[in-house]
Scaffold this motif. Structure first.
Motif, PDB file in Angstrom:
ATOM      1  N   LEU A 269       0.824  -1.208   0.000  1.00 33.35           N
ATOM      2  CA  LEU A 269       0.000   0.000   0.000  1.00 33.35           C
ATOM      3  C   LEU A 269       0.861   1.263   0.000  1.00 33.35           C
ATOM      4  CD1 LEU A 269      -2.866  -1.020   2.465  1.00 33.35           C
ATOM      5  CD2 LEU A 269      -3.061  -0.657  -0.004  1.00 33.35           C
ATOM      6  N   HIS A 270       2.022   1.209   0.628  1.00 30.90           N
ATOM      7  CA  HIS A 270       2.924   2.364   0.646  1.00 30.90           C
ATOM      8  C   HIS A 270       3.753   2.467  -0.635  1.00 30.90           C
ATOM      9  CE1 HIS A 270       2.026   2.148   4.991  1.00 30.90           C
ATOM     10  NE2 HIS A 270       2.231   3.452   4.964  1.00 30.90           N
ATOM     11  N   ASP A 271       4.026   1.312  -1.251  1.00 34.07           N
ATOM     12  CA  ASP A 271       4.826   1.311  -2.471  1.00 34.07           C
ATOM     13  C   ASP A 271       4.373   0.146  -3.345  1.00 34.07           C
ATOM     14  OD1 ASP A 271       6.650   1.466  -4.489  1.00 34.07           O
ATOM     15  OD2 ASP A 271       8.409   0.955  -3.260  1.00 34.07           O
ATOM     16  N   HIS A 272       3.633   0.493  -4.425  1.00 31.29           N
ATOM     17  CA  HIS A 272       3.074  -0.543  -5.293  1.00 31.29           C
ATOM     18  C   HIS A 272       4.145  -1.319  -6.052  1.00 31.29           C
ATOM     19  CE1 HIS A 272      -0.657   0.817  -4.041  1.00 31.29           C
ATOM     20  NE2 HIS A 272      -1.238   1.191  -5.178  1.00 31.29           N
ATOM     21  N   HIS A 273       5.358  -0.819  -6.074  1.00 27.56           N
ATOM     22  CA  HIS A 273       6.435  -1.502  -6.794  1.00 27.56           C
ATOM     23  C   HIS A 273       7.329  -2.309  -5.856  1.00 27.56           C
ATOM     24  CE1 HIS A 273       5.409   0.697 -10.431  1.00 27.56           C
ATOM     25  NE2 HIS A 273       5.390   1.815  -9.732  1.00 27.56           N
ATOM     26  N   ALA A 274       6.980  -2.351  -4.583  1.00 25.90           N
ATOM     27  CA  ALA A 274       7.806  -3.067  -3.614  1.00 25.90           C
ATOM     28  C   ALA A 274       7.702  -4.574  -3.844  1.00 25.90           C
ATOM     29  CB  ALA A 274       7.370  -2.719  -2.190  1.00 25.90           C
ATOM     30  N   LYS A 275       8.801  -5.262  -3.628  1.00 24.07           N
ATOM     31  CA  LYS A 275       8.853  -6.710  -3.772  1.00 24.07           C
ATOM     32  C   LYS A 275       8.466  -7.348  -2.452  1.00 24.07           C
ATOM     33  CE  LYS A 275       9.928 -10.750  -5.540  1.00 24.07           C
ATOM     34  NZ  LYS A 275       9.113 -11.370  -6.600  1.00 24.07           N
ATOM     35  N   ILE A 276       7.447  -8.202  -2.487  1.00 26.15           N
ATOM     36  CA  ILE A 276       6.987  -8.876  -1.282  1.00 26.15           C
ATOM     37  C   ILE A 276       7.735 -10.198  -1.147  1.00 26.15           C
ATOM     38  CG2 ILE A 276       4.978  -9.709  -0.021  1.00 26.15           C
ATOM     39  CD1 ILE A 276       4.966  -6.706  -0.688  1.00 26.15           C
ATOM     40  N   GLU A 277       8.374 -10.371  -0.022  1.00 28.49           N
ATOM     41  CA  GLU A 277       9.158 -11.575   0.196  1.00 28.49           C
ATOM     42  C   GLU A 277       8.243 -12.781   0.435  1.00 28.49           C
ATOM     43  OE1 GLU A 277      12.384 -11.899  -0.089  1.00 28.49           O
ATOM     44  OE2 GLU A 277      12.586  -9.766  -0.592  1.00 28.49           O
ATOM     45  N   PRO A 278       8.674 -13.980   0.036  1.00 28.74           N
ATOM     46  CA  PRO A 278       7.892 -15.193   0.340  1.00 28.74           C
ATOM     47  C   PRO A 278       7.692 -15.349   1.852  1.00 28.74           C
ATOM     48  CG  PRO A 278       9.579 -15.667  -1.296  1.00 28.74           C
ATOM     49  CD  PRO A 278       9.859 -14.283  -0.792  1.00 28.74           C
ATOM     50  N   PHE A 279       6.601 -15.990   2.238  1.00 30.76           N
ATOM     51  CA  PHE A 279       6.270 -16.101   3.648  1.00 30.76           C
ATOM     52  C   PHE A 279       5.571 -17.437   3.908  1.00 30.76           C
ATOM     53  CE2 PHE A 279       2.542 -14.543   1.538  1.00 30.76           C
ATOM     54  CZ  PHE A 279       1.476 -15.120   2.202  1.00 30.76           C
ATOM     55  N   GLN A 280       5.444 -17.766   5.177  1.00 32.10           N
ATOM     56  CA  GLN A 280       4.670 -18.907   5.636  1.00 32.10           C
ATOM     57  C   GLN A 280       3.492 -18.396   6.445  1.00 32.10           C
ATOM     58  OE1 GLN A 280       8.014 -21.416   7.336  1.00 32.10           O
ATOM     59  NE2 GLN A 280       6.694 -23.038   6.511  1.00 32.10           N
ATOM     60  N   ALA A 281       2.284 -18.826   6.082  1.00 33.62           N
ATOM     61  CA  ALA A 281       1.106 -18.368   6.816  1.00 33.62           C
ATOM     62  C   ALA A 281       1.076 -18.933   8.227  1.00 33.62           C
ATOM     63  CB  ALA A 281      -0.162 -18.756   6.054  1.00 33.62           C
ATOM     64  N   ASN A 282       1.611 -20.121   8.407  1.00 31.52           N
ATOM     65  CA  ASN A 282       1.702 -20.758   9.714  1.00 31.52           C
ATOM     66  C   ASN A 282       2.869 -21.728   9.673  1.00 31.52           C
ATOM     67  OD1 ASN A 282       0.525 -23.465   8.810  1.00 31.52           O
ATOM     68  ND2 ASN A 282      -1.133 -22.045   8.258  1.00 31.52           N
ATOM     69  N   GLN A 289       4.036 -17.075  -2.016  1.00 32.24           N
ATOM     70  CA  GLN A 289       4.388 -15.785  -2.605  1.00 32.24           C
ATOM     71  C   GLN A 289       3.099 -15.036  -2.926  1.00 32.24           C
ATOM     72  OE1 GLN A 289       7.597 -14.262  -3.449  1.00 32.24           O
ATOM     73  NE2 GLN A 289       6.118 -12.603  -3.512  1.00 32.24           N
ATOM     74  N   ALA A 290       3.007 -13.777  -2.491  1.00 33.02           N
ATOM     75  CA  ALA A 290       1.803 -12.971  -2.705  1.00 33.02           C
ATOM     76  C   ALA A 290       2.090 -11.858  -3.705  1.00 33.02           C
ATOM     77  CB  ALA A 290       1.314 -12.376  -1.387  1.00 33.02           C
ATOM     78  N   ASN A 291       1.116 -11.617  -4.588  1.00 31.37           N
ATOM     79  CA  ASN A 291       1.179 -10.507  -5.538  1.00 31.37           C
ATOM     80  C   ASN A 291      -0.118  -9.717  -5.433  1.00 31.37           C
ATOM     81  OD1 ASN A 291       3.748 -11.084  -7.069  1.00 31.37           O
ATOM     82  ND2 ASN A 291       2.678 -13.012  -7.398  1.00 31.37           N
ATOM     83  N   PHE A 292      -0.004  -8.386  -5.353  1.00 35.11           N
ATOM     84  CA  PHE A 292      -1.152  -7.519  -5.139  1.00 35.11           C
ATOM     85  C   PHE A 292      -1.422  -6.682  -6.388  1.00 35.11           C
ATOM     86  CE2 PHE A 292       0.943  -8.254  -1.127  1.00 35.11           C
ATOM     87  CZ  PHE A 292      -0.089  -8.556  -0.252  1.00 35.11           C
ATOM     88  N   THR A 293      -2.713  -6.404  -6.618  1.00 36.24           N
ATOM     89  CA  THR A 293      -3.101  -5.482  -7.678  1.00 36.24           C
ATOM     90  C   THR A 293      -4.449  -4.886  -7.318  1.00 36.24           C
ATOM     91  OG1 THR A 293      -3.474  -5.245 -10.069  1.00 36.24           O
ATOM     92  CG2 THR A 293      -4.283  -7.257  -9.049  1.00 36.24           C
ATOM     93  N   ILE A 303      -8.719  -4.771  -3.414  1.00 41.23           N
ATOM     94  CA  ILE A 303      -7.390  -5.264  -3.800  1.00 41.23           C
ATOM     95  C   ILE A 303      -7.487  -6.751  -4.100  1.00 41.23           C
ATOM     96  CG2 ILE A 303      -5.009  -5.576  -3.032  1.00 41.23           C
ATOM     97  CD1 ILE A 303      -5.560  -3.171  -1.112  1.00 41.23           C
ATOM     98  N   LEU A 304      -6.946  -7.121  -5.245  1.00 36.83           N
ATOM     99  CA  LEU A 304      -6.907  -8.524  -5.655  1.00 36.83           C
ATOM    100  C   LEU A 304      -5.529  -9.088  -5.311  1.00 36.83           C
ATOM    101  CD1 LEU A 304      -8.515 -10.756  -7.123  1.00 36.83           C
ATOM    102  CD2 LEU A 304      -7.476  -9.964  -9.254  1.00 36.83           C
ATOM    103  N   VAL A 305      -5.529 -10.227  -4.621  1.00 38.07           N
ATOM    104  CA  VAL A 305      -4.287 -10.849  -4.179  1.00 38.07           C
ATOM    105  C   VAL A 305      -4.195 -12.247  -4.780  1.00 38.07           C
ATOM    106  CG1 VAL A 305      -2.848 -11.442  -2.198  1.00 38.07           C
ATOM    107  CG2 VAL A 305      -4.529  -9.602  -2.001  1.00 38.07           C
ATOM    108  N   PHE A 306      -3.058 -12.530  -5.418  1.00 40.38           N
ATOM    109  CA  PHE A 306      -2.778 -13.863  -5.941  1.00 40.38           C
ATOM    110  C   PHE A 306      -1.762 -14.516  -5.013  1.00 40.38           C
ATOM    111  CE2 PHE A 306      -4.045 -11.331  -9.598  1.00 40.38           C
ATOM    112  CZ  PHE A 306      -5.001 -12.158 -10.192  1.00 40.38           C
ATOM    113  N   ILE A 307      -2.104 -15.698  -4.498  1.00 37.12           N
ATOM    114  CA  ILE A 307      -1.224 -16.439  -3.599  1.00 37.12           C
ATOM    115  C   ILE A 307      -0.695 -17.656  -4.356  1.00 37.12           C
ATOM    116  CG2 ILE A 307      -0.988 -17.537  -1.348  1.00 37.12           C
ATOM    117  CD1 ILE A 307      -1.802 -14.655  -1.141  1.00 37.12           C
ATOM    118  N   GLU A 308       0.607 -17.701  -4.536  1.00 34.15           N
ATOM    119  CA  GLU A 308       1.238 -18.809  -5.257  1.00 34.15           C
ATOM    120  C   GLU A 308       1.969 -19.720  -4.273  1.00 34.15           C
ATOM    121  OE1 GLU A 308       1.083 -19.620  -8.350  1.00 34.15           O
ATOM    122  OE2 GLU A 308       0.252 -17.840  -9.340  1.00 34.15           O
ATOM    123  N   ASP A 309       1.711 -21.010  -4.412  1.00 33.18           N
ATOM    124  CA  ASP A 309       2.484 -21.995  -3.656  1.00 33.18           C
ATOM    125  C   ASP A 309       3.835 -22.153  -4.339  1.00 33.18           C
ATOM    126  OD1 ASP A 309       3.531 -24.160  -2.357  1.00 33.18           O
ATOM    127  OD2 ASP A 309       1.697 -25.343  -2.393  1.00 33.18           O
TER     128      ASP A 309
END
Length: 547
Positions: A269-282, A289-293, A303-309
């Motif tokens: 939300l602060h920077d639409h070009h920022a790279k989101i690091e991979p994460f573990q939900a639990n 890996q999450a991608n926002f648009t 906001i549409l979020v794509f979650i890739e395994d």
């Protein structure tokens, strides 16, 4: 009364929606008729009206007005009771209207009476309710009745010939109303049919889209700017949430974003070009890996979020890694195993010497033990490089695990007896995996568990639990030992290659086990709980959503 024939039904211009509209319009028309009949019956009791109006047959007029009221009242009651009129009932009602009103015209002052205007409404209603040749028949019948009354009155009662001209003008008006309303009604019916067809197509397309979205392996979320979940498909539920989506009463629970994904949303939300690091939900979920648009580019409120395994990416990386590792291990087998074999053989020959003192014997034990360890490392690396692609099949996990326990206990009985406690919770869904590869994982985990349990308790015992995940759609297997457990500082490193806390271990067992699980789109994790020992969990992928 005879039922509608198939032929008449097939020729009807009304589809299911249009028939509903036709019945609705008939109810409205009957309300109008009921009001008119109440007024006509009520005027009978007003003396000035009776005195100023000329009637040919007053008694007949009164009976006709009351009969008209009774018919309309009866129809209103049966419609109120839930009766669904068919085309024949509507036709009879319109015909009765035309004939009864003309009967009232005949009994009153003739075609010059204001009641003649009611015939126009009946003809118009008939053409709206039946925009076909039947509507033309209504106009023709009304014209003939009006002309008949006028001609009869002129011949028998010496009425003015102007009544015939008036009747002819009314006939032209009847036909004009019929033709105009038929055209309008047919256009409305065609428009409704087109709208219904398009609405059906849109509904079918929406249903297809929903099925596609729900069956996708990519997780899809729709969020507002505050991170509240508006929509989540099945893959997103599977990857992000451990808890069941419904409470014990079957009500849908509100979802909150996992903390790592919420942090990623704030960064985006602060920077639409920022790279989101991979994460573990639990702790037990795979790497995501999450991608926002923005869903709405103009307003930007959703906001549409794509979650890739990342398992798919990991699989591709593994294939490249294995190709390189295969070339490397060929050199390892030649350059290391041959000298290692010579060292082991030399140590064996020295052990056979009768003049070895205890110090040299201790050195030979070290050489033999470490030679065996190096050979184990080479064997594990070779197994990893020679690993074939997973040949998955749909498996009854409950039956497969029962067979595995029986076979494993038989193999253990040759060395030292082992106790395996098998627990089953509820109904277990199926899973897709390569049975030989997952069996290799289970053997590795069970061997480790038995060894550490024996070291800690003196008893070779493990516990296997098979259950379903919280969403009831995936199977999982827990392998618990009764050893000393893993120190908290080492828990993040247990799956790294060559990491081991056992001085005799190679450090490749758990690494190889996780690699094999990921090749089968399963996830191997270390579960933290308050129970003694270690608890490893294999969570299988949904059997219907394979990559």
């Amino acid at each position: 009364m005879a039922s509608d024939s198939p032929t008449s039904t097939a020729r009807s211009p009304f589809g299911p929606h249009a028939k509903y509209q036709q019945a609705r319009l008939f109810r409205i028309y009957n309300h109008y008729r009921l009001v008119i009949s109440i007024l006509l019956a009520g005027l009978l009791f007003i003396e000035p009206f009776m005195a100023e109006t000329k009637f040919r047959w007053l008694d007949t007029y009164q009976v006709g007005a009351l009969l008209y009221f009774a018919v309309n009242g009866f129809i209103a009651l049966i419609l109120l009771a839930g009766f669904h009129p068919r085309q024949r009932h509507i036709t009879l009602s319109v015909l009765a209207d035309i004939l009864i009103i003309h009967g009232l015209l005949l009994a009153s002052s003739g075609i010059t009476s204001g009641l003649a205007n009611l015939v126009i409404v009946s003809v118009a209603a008939g053409n709206i309710l039946a925009p076909n040749r039947l509507g033309t028949f209504y106009a023709a019948l009304a014209t003939l009745c009006s002309l008949g009354i006028s001609i009869w009155a002129t011949l028998t009662l010496h009425a003015s010939a102007d009544d015939i001209v008036r009747a002819g003008s009314l006939g032209i008006l009847y036909f004009a109303a019929a033709f105009v309303l038929q055209g309008i009604s047919k256009r409305v019916i065609r428009s409704e049919a087109l709208a219904t067809s398009r609405a059906k197509s849109i509904a079918e397309l929406e249903q297809i889209n929903q099925q596609i979205i729900q069956r996708m392996r990519t997780g899809i979320l729709v969020l507002d700017r505050f991170g509240q979940i508006r929509l989540a498909n099945a893959a997103a539920e599977e990857m992000l949430f451990e808890e069941a989506a419904t409470n014990p009463y079957g009500m849908r629970q509100a979802r909150t974003l996992p903390a790592p994904l919420k942090d990623g949303l704030d960064i985006w939300l602060h920077d639409h070009h920022a790279k989101i690091e991979p994460f573990q939900a639990n702790p037990t979920s795979p790497l995501l890996q999450a991608n926002f648009t923005q869903l709405d580019q103009d307003r930007g409120d959703q906001i549409l979020v794509f979650i890739e395994d990342m398992s798919k990416v990991t699989q591709q990386a593994q294939q490249m890694k294995l190709a390189s590792l295969g070339r490397l291990t060929a050199g390892i087998a030649h350059e290391i195993r041959n000298p290692l074999g010579a060292i082991s053989h030399a140590a064996q020959l020295m052990e056979e010497s009768p003049h070895i003192d205890p110090g040299d014997q201790q050195m030979l034990d070290i050489i033999r033990r470490h030679s065996k360890r190096v050979n184990g490392i080479i064997e594990n690396v070779l197994d990893l490089s020679r690993r074939r692609m997973a040949n998955t099949e749909l498996v009854d996990v409950r039956a497969w695990l029962s067979d595995f326990c029986s076979d494993f206990q038989q193999t253990q009985a040759e060395s030292a007896p082992a106790t395996i406690e098998l627990l089953i919770e509820g109904k277990i869904p199926g899973a897709r995996f390569d049975t030989s590869q997952i069996e290799q994982v289970m053997v590795n985990l069970c061997d480790n568990g038995l060894r550490y349990s024996e070291q800690n308790t003196g008893e070779r015992k493990i516990q296997l639990l098979i259950a379903s995940t919280a969403d009831r759609e995936r199977a999982r297997i827990d392998i618990r030992d009764f050893g000393a457990g893993i120190a908290p500082e080492y828990r993040d490193s247990v799956f790294e290659p060559f990491f081991t806390t056992d001085k005799n271990g190679t450090g490749l067992g758990l690494y190889l086990a996780r690699e094999l699980c990921e090749a089968n789109q399963a996830h191997l994790s270390l579960v933290e709980d308050d129970q003694p020992g270690c608890r490893f969990r294999i969570t299988f992928a949904h059997p219907g959503r394979m990559i």
